[in-house]
Design a protein around this motif. Sequence first.
Motif, PDB file in Angstrom:
ATOM      1  N   GLN A 142       0.815  -1.245   0.050  1.00  0.00           N
ATOM      2  CA  GLN A 142      -0.043  -0.155  -0.007  1.00  0.00           C
ATOM      3  C   GLN A 142       0.853   1.156  -0.091  1.00  0.00           C
ATOM      4  OE1 GLN A 142      -3.553  -0.205   2.632  1.00  0.00           O
ATOM      5  NE2 GLN A 142      -2.547  -2.127   3.409  1.00  0.00           N
ATOM      6  N   VAL A 143       0.494   2.516  -0.785  1.00  0.00           N
ATOM      7  CA  VAL A 143       1.266   3.483  -0.930  1.00  0.00           C
ATOM      8  C   VAL A 143       0.188   4.768  -1.029  1.00  0.00           C
ATOM      9  CG1 VAL A 143       3.060   2.517  -2.034  1.00  0.00           C
ATOM     10  CG2 VAL A 143       1.046   3.577  -3.492  1.00  0.00           C
ATOM     11  N   PRO A 144       0.617   5.807  -0.423  1.00  0.00           N
ATOM     12  CA  PRO A 144       0.124   7.031  -0.736  1.00  0.00           C
ATOM     13  C   PRO A 144       0.316   7.556  -2.082  1.00  0.00           C
ATOM     14  CG  PRO A 144       1.684   7.602   0.402  1.00  0.00           C
ATOM     15  CD  PRO A 144       2.006   5.866   0.204  1.00  0.00           C
ATOM     16  N   GLU A 145      -0.690   8.187  -2.868  1.00  0.00           N
ATOM     17  CA  GLU A 145      -0.459   8.634  -4.080  1.00  0.00           C
ATOM     18  C   GLU A 145      -0.663  10.433  -4.009  1.00  0.00           C
ATOM     19  OE1 GLU A 145      -2.666   6.642  -7.395  1.00  0.00           O
ATOM     20  OE2 GLU A 145      -1.248   4.912  -6.774  1.00  0.00           O
ATOM     21  N   PRO A 146       0.118  11.090  -4.035  1.00  0.00           N
ATOM     22  CA  PRO A 146       0.129  12.708  -3.980  1.00  0.00           C
ATOM     23  C   PRO A 146      -0.471  13.302  -5.296  1.00  0.00           C
ATOM     24  CG  PRO A 146       2.416  12.260  -4.233  1.00  0.00           C
ATOM     25  CD  PRO A 146       1.718  10.693  -4.139  1.00  0.00           C
ATOM     26  N   GLU A 147      -1.486  14.042  -5.084  1.00  0.00           N
ATOM     27  CA  GLU A 147      -2.284  14.463  -6.350  1.00  0.00           C
ATOM     28  C   GLU A 147      -2.766  15.903  -6.183  1.00  0.00           C
ATOM     29  OE1 GLU A 147      -4.929  11.611  -8.246  1.00  0.00           O
ATOM     30  OE2 GLU A 147      -3.919  10.058  -7.311  1.00  0.00           O
ATOM     31  N   LEU A 148      -2.743  16.798  -7.003  1.00  0.00           N
ATOM     32  CA  LEU A 148      -3.233  17.754  -7.209  1.00  0.00           C
ATOM     33  C   LEU A 148      -4.455  17.480  -7.428  1.00  0.00           C
ATOM     34  CD1 LEU A 148      -3.180  21.234  -7.553  1.00  0.00           C
ATOM     35  CD2 LEU A 148      -2.938  20.526 -10.157  1.00  0.00           C
ATOM     36  N   GLY A 149      -5.708  18.235  -6.587  1.00  0.00           N
ATOM     37  CA  GLY A 149      -7.137  18.022  -6.875  1.00  0.00           C
ATOM     38  C   GLY A 149      -7.816  19.433  -7.303  1.00  0.00           C
ATOM     39  N   LEU A 208       3.572  23.656 -10.800  1.00  0.00           N
ATOM     40  CA  LEU A 208       3.411  23.377  -9.561  1.00  0.00           C
ATOM     41  C   LEU A 208       4.387  22.345  -8.951  1.00  0.00           C
ATOM     42  CD1 LEU A 208      -0.527  23.965  -8.679  1.00  0.00           C
ATOM     43  CD2 LEU A 208       1.290  25.464  -8.875  1.00  0.00           C
ATOM     44  N   GLN A 209       5.084  22.371  -7.969  1.00  0.00           N
ATOM     45  CA  GLN A 209       5.914  21.083  -7.609  1.00  0.00           C
ATOM     46  C   GLN A 209       5.268  20.497  -6.389  1.00  0.00           C
ATOM     47  OE1 GLN A 209      10.122  21.542  -6.830  1.00  0.00           O
ATOM     48  NE2 GLN A 209      10.190  20.340  -5.015  1.00  0.00           N
ATOM     49  N   SER A 227       6.722  17.350 -10.799  1.00  0.00           N
ATOM     50  CA  SER A 227       5.905  18.590 -11.294  1.00  0.00           C
ATOM     51  C   SER A 227       4.502  18.392 -12.016  1.00  0.00           C
ATOM     52  CB  SER A 227       6.905  19.504 -12.052  1.00  0.00           C
ATOM     53  OG  SER A 227       6.244  20.453 -12.746  1.00  0.00           O
ATOM     54  N   THR A 228       3.796  19.169 -11.789  1.00  0.00           N
ATOM     55  CA  THR A 228       2.405  19.082 -12.413  1.00  0.00           C
ATOM     56  C   THR A 228       2.596  19.409 -14.038  1.00  0.00           C
ATOM     57  OG1 THR A 228       1.854  21.422 -12.063  1.00  0.00           O
ATOM     58  CG2 THR A 228       0.955  19.605 -10.747  1.00  0.00           C
ATOM     59  N   GLY A 229       3.826  19.971 -14.246  1.00  0.00           N
ATOM     60  CA  GLY A 229       4.067  20.143 -15.816  1.00  0.00           C
ATOM     61  C   GLY A 229       4.284  18.767 -16.572  1.00  0.00           C
ATOM     62  N   GLN A 230       4.292  17.583 -15.815  1.00  0.00           N
ATOM     63  CA  GLN A 230       4.354  16.204 -16.312  1.00  0.00           C
ATOM     64  C   GLN A 230       3.261  15.661 -16.871  1.00  0.00           C
ATOM     65  OE1 GLN A 230       7.176  15.615 -12.952  1.00  0.00           O
ATOM     66  NE2 GLN A 230       8.130  14.102 -14.147  1.00  0.00           N
ATOM     67  N   ASP A 272       3.199   5.189   9.878  1.00  0.00           N
ATOM     68  CA  ASP A 272       3.906   6.189   9.188  1.00  0.00           C
ATOM     69  C   ASP A 272       3.254   7.295   9.154  1.00  0.00           C
ATOM     70  OD1 ASP A 272       5.666   3.974   8.724  1.00  0.00           O
ATOM     71  OD2 ASP A 272       5.026   3.559   6.471  1.00  0.00           O
ATOM     72  N   LEU A 273       4.279   8.537   8.977  1.00  0.00           N
ATOM     73  CA  LEU A 273       3.784   9.774   8.817  1.00  0.00           C
ATOM     74  C   LEU A 273       3.926  10.435   7.349  1.00  0.00           C
ATOM     75  CD1 LEU A 273       2.620  12.388  10.250  1.00  0.00           C
ATOM     76  CD2 LEU A 273       5.326  13.179  10.364  1.00  0.00           C
ATOM     77  N   ILE A 274       2.705  10.756   6.752  1.00  0.00           N
ATOM     78  CA  ILE A 274       2.762  11.010   5.115  1.00  0.00           C
ATOM     79  C   ILE A 274       2.686  12.662   5.409  1.00  0.00           C
ATOM     80  CG2 ILE A 274       1.802  10.817   3.053  1.00  0.00           C
ATOM     81  CD1 ILE A 274       0.428   8.208   4.541  1.00  0.00           C
ATOM     82  N   GLU A 275       3.566  13.192   4.138  1.00  0.00           N
ATOM     83  CA  GLU A 275       3.446  14.626   4.226  1.00  0.00           C
ATOM     84  C   GLU A 275       3.488  14.916   2.496  1.00  0.00           C
ATOM     85  OE1 GLU A 275       6.182  16.402   7.816  1.00  0.00           O
ATOM     86  OE2 GLU A 275       6.905  16.461   5.869  1.00  0.00           O
ATOM     87  N   ILE A 276       2.331  15.512   2.268  1.00  0.00           N
ATOM     88  CA  ILE A 276       2.241  16.016   0.854  1.00  0.00           C
ATOM     89  C   ILE A 276       2.420  17.354   0.679  1.00  0.00           C
ATOM     90  CG2 ILE A 276       1.009  15.767  -1.248  1.00  0.00           C
ATOM     91  CD1 ILE A 276      -0.261  12.981  -0.290  1.00  0.00           C
ATOM     92  N   GLU A 277       3.314  17.954   0.050  1.00  0.00           N
ATOM     93  CA  GLU A 277       3.493  19.401  -0.180  1.00  0.00           C
ATOM     94  C   GLU A 277       3.228  19.518  -1.726  1.00  0.00           C
ATOM     95  OE1 GLU A 277       6.437  22.977   0.934  1.00  0.00           O
ATOM     96  OE2 GLU A 277       7.126  20.773   1.113  1.00  0.00           O
ATOM     97  N   ILE A 278       2.424  20.945  -1.949  1.00  0.00           N
ATOM     98  CA  ILE A 278       2.281  21.158  -3.088  1.00  0.00           C
ATOM     99  C   ILE A 278       2.558  22.907  -3.248  1.00  0.00           C
ATOM    100  CG2 ILE A 278       0.769  21.485  -5.250  1.00  0.00           C
ATOM    101  CD1 ILE A 278      -0.374  18.938  -4.636  1.00  0.00           C
ATOM    102  N   THR A 279       3.207  23.358  -4.305  1.00  0.00           N
ATOM    103  CA  THR A 279       3.530  24.810  -4.150  1.00  0.00           C
ATOM    104  C   THR A 279       2.324  25.629  -4.081  1.00  0.00           C
ATOM    105  OG1 THR A 279       5.037  24.460  -5.900  1.00  0.00           O
ATOM    106  CG2 THR A 279       4.563  26.780  -5.619  1.00  0.00           C
TER     107      THR A 279
END
Length: 292
Positions: A142-149, A208-209, A227-230, A272-279
């Motif tokens: 199992q994994v987290p998936e960081p995403e722009l919403g 956005l990074q 990057s969201t540029g991808q 586990d502590l999950i941190e997701i950062e977006i610009t």
Amino acid sequence: MRIIRYRNGEEPCMAAVTDEGKIYTMIDSDFIPFLERIEKAGTTPLEDVNKLIRSTEPLDRELKSLDLLMPVDAPEVWAAGVTYARSKEARNYEATDGKMNAITFYDKVYDAERPELFLKSTAARTVGHLDEVCLRSDSSWQVPEPELGLVLNKRGDIVGYIIGNDMSCRDIEGENPLYLPQAKVWKQSCSIGPIIRLAETVQDPYQLQINLRIYRDGTKVVDESASTGQLKRKLEELVSFLHRDNIVFDGTVLLTGTCIVPPNQFTLAPGDLIEIEITSLGTLVNTAVLAN
């Protein structure tokens, strides 16, 4: 301009936060009534907030001192899959037992006109910043998936951006693509927050990074960025397919796919502590626990 919800005693409050950190209390207590109100008034989110700022004094508080709540009680959270090359590679790895040169349906959907969209979560299954996300008892990968919403109104307009964590069971999805709902949907398998950035104040959402950090027993075990540029598809394209012959409610969130997948040998563990950062969207923090 950012929109937050916070707990003021026993009452939820909504506020606008400027880039300088000034906080202005809004008359609405939730983002959905806010959208309904400005639609009736024929104005935009930013116009309404700027009018508030001109006529109100800011709170004598700092953002870090507030007890933040989920900024929108999204009636539905949808998600897009295989919108980044990294996601396609990961899905192929799962589906072929590591035979990376095999061509699969993931390759086809990556290049197809129609994107992959699925219902990820409902309000009852979604948690916010500093809440716990759950690990399935029948999955060992199992994994987290960081995403722009994307935060949408009922017309399908993008009114804001938010961070999302699309928790996923790689072994269940890899076993059979028909198991996708079970690999994606269970209690507390989705988190969003901590703020909504008004879309009118984001100059280029493709610049956005996204950073993913995972800590285990205080030690950083995953540190990835992209990057969201991808992104392969345009945001409006994803929204248009979601809106096609469908009902989109005010406050619906559409997660746009992940460009970061932890190493194949990694799986989340309880604690586990999950941190997701977006610009410009802040950092969404959650702790993984076993589902009961």
